[in-house]
Design a protein around this motif. Structure first.
Motif, PDB file in Angstrom:
ATOM      1  N   LYS A 163       0.846  -1.194   0.000  1.00 22.10           N
ATOM      2  CA  LYS A 163       0.000   0.000   0.000  1.00 22.10           C
ATOM      3  C   LYS A 163       0.883   1.245   0.000  1.00 22.10           C
ATOM      4  N   GLU A 164       0.561   2.154  -0.919  1.00 25.40           N
ATOM      5  CA  GLU A 164       1.296   3.414  -1.077  1.00 25.40           C
ATOM      6  C   GLU A 164       2.781   3.180  -1.361  1.00 25.40           C
ATOM      7  N   ARG A 165       3.091   2.005  -1.853  1.00 24.14           N
ATOM      8  CA  ARG A 165       4.473   1.612  -2.203  1.00 24.14           C
ATOM      9  C   ARG A 165       5.442   1.800  -1.042  1.00 24.14           C
ATOM     10  N   ARG A 166       4.931   1.574   0.156  1.00 29.69           N
ATOM     11  CA  ARG A 166       5.794   1.675   1.337  1.00 29.69           C
ATOM     12  C   ARG A 166       6.862   0.583   1.260  1.00 29.69           C
ATOM     13  N   PRO A 167       8.117   0.912   1.526  1.00 31.21           N
ATOM     14  CA  PRO A 167       9.212  -0.070   1.418  1.00 31.21           C
ATOM     15  C   PRO A 167       9.307  -0.977   2.650  1.00 31.21           C
ATOM     16  N   PHE A 194       0.727  -3.856   8.058  1.00 33.29           N
ATOM     17  CA  PHE A 194       1.007  -4.140   6.650  1.00 33.29           C
ATOM     18  C   PHE A 194      -0.267  -4.283   5.835  1.00 33.29           C
ATOM     19  N   GLU A 195      -0.220  -3.727   4.620  1.00 29.48           N
ATOM     20  CA  GLU A 195      -1.306  -3.886   3.656  1.00 29.48           C
ATOM     21  C   GLU A 195      -0.718  -3.927   2.254  1.00 29.48           C
ATOM     22  N   TRP A 196      -1.381  -4.664   1.374  1.00 27.76           N
ATOM     23  CA  TRP A 196      -1.067  -4.615  -0.051  1.00 27.76           C
ATOM     24  C   TRP A 196      -1.914  -3.514  -0.682  1.00 27.76           C
ATOM     25  N   GLN A 197      -1.487  -2.997  -1.815  1.00 28.77           N
ATOM     26  CA  GLN A 197      -2.301  -2.054  -2.563  1.00 28.77           C
ATOM     27  C   GLN A 197      -3.607  -2.739  -2.964  1.00 28.77           C
ATOM     28  N   GLY A 198      -4.622  -1.950  -3.263  1.00 29.23           N
ATOM     29  CA  GLY A 198      -5.898  -2.523  -3.650  1.00 29.23           C
ATOM     30  C   GLY A 198      -5.873  -3.182  -5.021  1.00 29.23           C
TER      31      GLY A 198
END
Length: 151
Positions: free
Chosen positions: A17-21, A94-98
């Protein structure tokens, strides 16, 4: 024909999500890739390779003849999200992008895509996630709206 046979290869690509590293730790990232490969295999989508860097994942695999793409991706994200959260407090949020991107791969291009996924760390020393996705979308003649591409 009495059998149902299928050889459809897909290159799946999705981000945190939000391309967080959040996948900086190499041992955790490699364990995640192994977990995703195992989960995909359990869905009858055997992987050829799983790779990626700190903010996204690539998976190349033979697609099941009994599953939809949306169900495959939803289940991979669901089980890997749960698995990551069990890895410690660093992943509690933690989350993945939608969304996701998935591209068909012809048998003649499997080796090239497998190599591409295998060299993601070197590739991303020069190219960021957003530029990589735009290039893949252009290569596959897909139109997109920047307003809805990133989350």
């Amino acid at each position: 024909m009495p059998q149902a046979l299928s050889a459809v290869y897909l290159h799946l690509f999705f981000s945190t999500k939000e391309r967080r590293p959040l996948l900086r730790d190499r041992p955790t990232r490699e364990a995640l890739h192994a977990f995703l490969g195992s989960a995909s295999k359990q869905l009858d989508c055997p992987p050829m390779i799983v790779g990626g860097v700190e903010d996204h994942v690539h998976l190349l695999g033979r697609f099941s003849r009994t599953l939809t793409q949306a169900k495959w991706v939803k289940e991979l994200k669901r089980v890997s999200n749960h698995w990551l959260k069990e890895q410690g407090p660093d992943f509690s949020g933690f989350e993945w992008q939608g969304g996701y991107a998935v591209f068909s791969v012809s048998p003649s291009n499997l080796d090239a895509v497998e190599k591409y996924i295998g060299i993601q760390e070197q590739h991303h020393q020069k190219t960021g996630f957003q530029d990589e996705l735009r290039a893949l979308l252009r290569k596959h003649n897909l139109e997109w709206d920047e307003r809805y591409l990133w989350d």
